[in-house]
Design an enzyme around this catalytic site. Structure first.
Site, PDB file in Angstrom:
ATOM      1  N   CYS A  42      56.278 -22.457  16.427  1.00 44.71           N
ATOM      2  CA  CYS A  42      57.157 -23.473  15.884  1.00 44.71           C
ATOM      3  C   CYS A  42      58.501 -23.390  16.577  1.00 44.71           C
ATOM      4  CB  CYS A  42      57.321 -23.375  14.382  1.00 44.71           C
ATOM      5  SG  CYS A  42      58.884 -22.771  13.805  1.00 44.71           S
ATOM      6  N   ARG A  44      55.802 -25.544  21.175  1.00 43.98           N
ATOM      7  CA  ARG A  44      55.637 -24.396  20.278  1.00 43.98           C
ATOM      8  C   ARG A  44      54.875 -24.757  19.010  1.00 43.98           C
ATOM      9  NH1 ARG A  44      59.733 -20.297  21.425  1.00 43.98           N
ATOM     10  NH2 ARG A  44      59.420 -19.524  19.344  1.00 43.98           N
ATOM     11  N   TRP A 102      54.034 -25.311  13.466  1.00 48.08           N
ATOM     12  CA  TRP A 102      52.657 -24.884  13.722  1.00 48.08           C
ATOM     13  C   TRP A 102      52.218 -24.217  12.426  1.00 48.08           C
ATOM     14  CZ3 TRP A 102      49.859 -20.281  13.843  1.00 48.08           C
ATOM     15  CH2 TRP A 102      48.576 -20.377  14.394  1.00 48.08           C
ATOM     16  N   ASN A 134      60.592 -20.313  11.024  1.00 48.05           N
ATOM     17  CA  ASN A 134      59.550 -19.998  11.998  1.00 48.05           C
ATOM     18  C   ASN A 134      59.028 -18.607  11.667  1.00 48.05           C
ATOM     19  OD1 ASN A 134      59.906 -18.748  15.380  1.00 48.05           O
ATOM     20  ND2 ASN A 134      58.050 -19.284  14.315  1.00 48.05           N
ATOM     21  N   GLY A 135      57.707 -18.498  11.423  1.00 49.18           N
ATOM     22  CA  GLY A 135      57.132 -17.193  11.146  1.00 49.18           C
ATOM     23  C   GLY A 135      56.244 -17.234   9.919  1.00 49.18           C
ATOM     24  N   GLU A 147      38.112 -16.353  31.770  1.00 47.69           N
ATOM     25  CA  GLU A 147      39.297 -17.209  31.687  1.00 47.69           C
ATOM     26  C   GLU A 147      38.919 -18.694  31.809  1.00 47.69           C
ATOM     27  OE1 GLU A 147      42.130 -17.188  30.651  1.00 47.69           O
ATOM     28  OE2 GLU A 147      43.157 -18.856  31.625  1.00 47.69           O
ATOM     29  N   LYS A 206      39.782 -21.600  29.054  1.00 49.56           N
ATOM     30  CA  LYS A 206      40.508 -22.832  29.403  1.00 49.56           C
ATOM     31  C   LYS A 206      39.733 -24.047  28.906  1.00 49.56           C
ATOM     32  CE  LYS A 206      43.298 -21.380  30.660  1.00 49.56           C
ATOM     33  NZ  LYS A 206      44.353 -20.930  29.776  1.00 49.56           N
ATOM     34  N   GLU A 216      39.944 -24.345  25.100  1.00 53.74           N
ATOM     35  CA  GLU A 216      41.279 -24.711  24.627  1.00 53.74           C
ATOM     36  C   GLU A 216      41.546 -26.202  24.721  1.00 53.74           C
ATOM     37  OE1 GLU A 216      44.519 -21.265  25.512  1.00 53.74           O
ATOM     38  OE2 GLU A 216      43.504 -22.035  27.274  1.00 53.74           O
ATOM     39  N   HIS A 233      19.757 -10.273  28.758  1.00 51.51           N
ATOM     40  CA  HIS A 233      19.816  -9.366  27.608  1.00 51.51           C
ATOM     41  C   HIS A 233      20.139 -10.105  26.318  1.00 51.51           C
ATOM     42  CE1 HIS A 233      19.315  -5.913  30.151  1.00 51.51           C
ATOM     43  NE2 HIS A 233      20.312  -6.329  30.930  1.00 51.51           N
ATOM     44  N   LYS A 242      52.141 -22.904  22.031  1.00 51.73           N
ATOM     45  CA  LYS A 242      52.524 -21.895  23.015  1.00 51.73           C
ATOM     46  C   LYS A 242      53.479 -20.909  22.354  1.00 51.73           C
ATOM     47  CE  LYS A 242      53.140 -22.207  27.939  1.00 51.73           C
ATOM     48  NZ  LYS A 242      51.728 -22.135  28.272  1.00 51.73           N
TER      49      LYS A 242
HETATM   50  N1  GLU Z   1      54.656 -20.327   7.963  1.00 51.69           N
HETATM   51  C1  GLU Z   1      55.375 -21.566   8.044  1.00 51.69           C
HETATM   52  C2  GLU Z   1      54.500 -22.765   7.745  1.00 51.69           C
HETATM   53  O1  GLU Z   1      53.298 -22.694   7.761  1.00 51.69           O
HETATM   54  C3  GLU Z   1      56.073 -21.743   9.374  1.00 51.69           C
HETATM   55  C4  GLU Z   1      55.103 -21.788  10.508  1.00 51.69           C
HETATM   56  C5  GLU Z   1      55.783 -21.997  11.832  1.00 51.69           C
HETATM   57  O2  GLU Z   1      56.278 -21.009  12.385  1.00 51.69           O
HETATM   58  O3  GLU Z   1      55.743 -23.140  12.299  1.00 51.69           O
HETATM   59  O4  GLU Z   1      55.032 -23.792   7.464  1.00 51.69           O
END
Ligand code: GLU
Length: 588
Positions: free
Chosen positions: A2, A27, A72, A96-97, A459, A463, A466, A482, A583
């Site tokens: 994020c 992000r 995210w 974020n987190g 890899e 790719k 993804e 196998h 990312k």
């Molecule tokens: N955990 C928060 C959410 O789900 C923030 C996620 C993020 O870093 O975008 O809203």
């Protein structure tokens, strides 16, 4: 993951924040939102989807102070209600987190009369600020952070404060000074608008107003942090004549090899690096995703050059099963962004156990560079597409040069000539499109090889998954018999890499085994003879320029990146922003 941004200055905050969010969108792009403050009132817009969706809403956001977010999702679906900012009373918050103890905090706050309007973990932060606020925003943020477990970068507006506050723990916050005062998750949001920046340290809290920054440690003792000029960092400059960043970045593979060679030769103390590796009791590498796949190639390269055991570890597993290092060991942490939370954690474990830490990263100011004893720069430039391409090629280049640390000049010469072939492959889409079409028409795609080709097969598979969402797997061709041969039929494609003369016959056996079961086969090879023998027996064959086996992974990796790119485009996906991914993975 994020992106968060904050602004206090003389310009309209909504536009400043919108521009910043567009730069951070790689992000996370599940939702976006902005809050601004004006004359004691907070104005908020937010919605699911991309940042661009906010454009028509910006006019409803007055004021020259604000915060913004691109999400995210970790907790709660990607819908409007879960989009940030989250508002409670006088506060608006972006985060974020992950707040690991959000459920118990939510229960406690609900019992105290708070009503929640989202399913996110983040919303508790706004409610805690409201709960603790006693006229001092920094203190309320200190008390709030003291209750949180997990990782966070927070930006908060308060109707009683003419500015905003930020705090961080295990997620980056960068302050920037230019035409106004900025905060952001990452320097790209500041490029072109700030002339100097500073990275907040673990636990820091800062107040940002139209007049500047006041920075505190986690106990609210004032601290001073070093501001650096923001000159050297280049922003990305659009997709150029390519329709997508992914294609543009694949076409920059050759440039990345050249720039990484130049930087290594001009800036690395080779004798010291050689002696460190030569005297190590073991070399361990940690990384995630593509960076881990690059480390697999690194194991072969350094394993062939040094006597000690060399191993690669998936960083997210390292905390449960840490590499057994000593104070004579070398740990190489591989991370494009240098902010990958799992890699930082694994690197910290190894460093604490005494290992000498080398960071191999594309981002010079990142967290891993601050933690490491030594930095080996990957010179890929900004990589915007979520799927890593040129940074992988840069990491391989670095591993090559490390493996001949004492006398890298000859190897650099070979790398530069391989770079010319890489450039040729990257500019040609014809064969890649044929194989991409076969991928789309298949139920599953297996990428197979022997020796060093296995690393590229793994890899190549990542790719494709993804960006095209086609199921695929990459593994040694010898493993086919196998187990996985059971899956092969006319609806399954196997892409077989053959670059080593000594292993070609064995690889051809695998091709025959697949053809005998009606499986489809596409061969990607640097060997003219193998190509001639197989081209009429298999469903597609792509002859790459000849290359010594140890350099061929640059060619085959570029070819498979192009296959993945075209598979995404032909199936109508946006290769730059694959669903569910982002990312700079800053959550563990
Ligand atoms: N955990 C928060 C959410 O789900 C923030 C996620 C993020 O870093 O975008 O809203």
């Amino acid at each position: 993951m994020c992106g968060i941004v904050g602004y206090a200055g003389r310009n309209r905050a909504a536009e400043e924040l919108f521009e910043g969010l567009k730069k951070l969108e790689y992000r996370g792009y599940d939702s976006a939102g902005i809050s601004t403050a004006d004359r004691g009132e907070i104005f908020t817009v937010k919605r699911s989807g991309m940042v661009e969706g906010l454009a028509p809403l910006l006019k409803g956001l007055p004021g020259t102070v604000g915060i913004g977010h691109t999400r995210w999702a970790t907790h709660g679906a990607a819908n409007d209600a879960n989009a940030h900012p989250h508002v409670c009373g006088a506060f608006s918050v972006v985060h974020n987190g992950i707040i690991e103890n959000y459920a118990e905090l939510r229960e406690e706050l609900t019992a105290a009369g708070h009503v929640f309007s989202s399913q996110t973990d983040s919303e508790v932060i706004a409610h805690l600020l409201d709960y603790y606020y006693d006229g001092d925003l920094a203190d309320a943020l200190r008390l709030t952070c003291a209750r949180l477990k997990g990782c966070w970068a927070i930006a908060a507006l308060c109707t009683h404060f003419d500015g905003f506050a930020v705090a961080r723990r295990a997620s980056p916050v960068i302050l920037g000074e230019g035409e106004g005062y900025f905060a952001a998750s990452d320097i790209y949001a500041l490029i072109g608008r700030a002339h100097s920046y500073c990275v907040l340290e673990e636990g820091d809290i800062a107040l940002v107003t139209h007049r500047g920054f006041t920075i505190y440690d986690c106990h609210l003792n004032p601290v001073s942090r070093q501001f650096e000029p923001l000159k050297g960092e280049k922003g990305e400059d659009g997709t150029g004549d390519c329709p997508h960043y992914m294609l543009k970045e694949i076409r920059q593979n050759a440039r990345t090899m050249r720039a990484t060679c130049r930087k290594f030769l001009s800036s690395v103390d080779r004798a010291a690096l050689h002696s460190r590796l030569q005297n190590a009791d073991k070399i361990v590498m940690v990384g995630c995703g593509t960076a881990y796949n690059a480390a697999l190639a690194g194991v072969r390269l350094l394993g062939g050059a040094y006597d000690c055991p060399v191993s690669a570890h998936i960083a997210s597993e390292a905390r449960y099963d840490p590499p057994r290092v000593t104070d004579r060991s070398v740990c190489i942490a591989v991370s494009q962004s240098g902010e990958t939370a799992d890699t930082l954690k694994a690197a910290a474990i190894c460093r604490e156990a005494g290992a000498y830490l080398i960071a191999m990263t594309n981002v010079g100011y990142s967290a891993i560079t601050r933690m490491a004893h030594k930095v080996l720069p990957v010179c890929a430039g900004p990589e915007v597409c979520v799927a890593a391409t040129k940074s992988y090629i840069g990491q391989l280049t670095c591993f090559h040069l490390m493996s001949v640390a004492l006398s890298p000049d000859k190897r650099a010469e070979w790398l530069l000539s391989a770079a010319d072939d890489v450039a040729k492959i990257a500019s040609c889409g014809e064969y890649a499109q044929v194989i991409a079409r076969m991928c789309i028409d298949s139920r599953a795609v297996f990428f197979l090889g022997r020796g060093a080709d296995v690393d590229v097969a793994v890899e190549g598979s990542l790719k494709l998954k993804e960006v095209s969402y086609i199921f695929s797997d990459g593994y040694p061709a010898g493993e086919l018999k196998h187990g996985t041969l059971a899956l092969v039929d006319e609806s399954v494609l196997s892409v077989v890499l053959i670059t080593d003369d000594g292993l070609a016959e064995k690889c051809k056996n695998a091709v025959e085994q697949i053809l005998s079961r009606s499986g489809k086969v596409a061969v990607v090879t640097t060997l003219r003879q193998t190509y001639d023998e197989l081209k009429d027996r298999v469903h597609a064959a792509w002859l790459l320029p000849p290359a010594p086996a140890h350099l061929s992974h640059f060619l085959t990796a570029t070819a498979l990146q192009l296959v993945a790119y075209h598979a995404a485009v032909l199936s109508g996906r946006n290769p730059d922003k694959p669903r569910n991914l982002a990312k700079s993975v800053t959550v563990e």
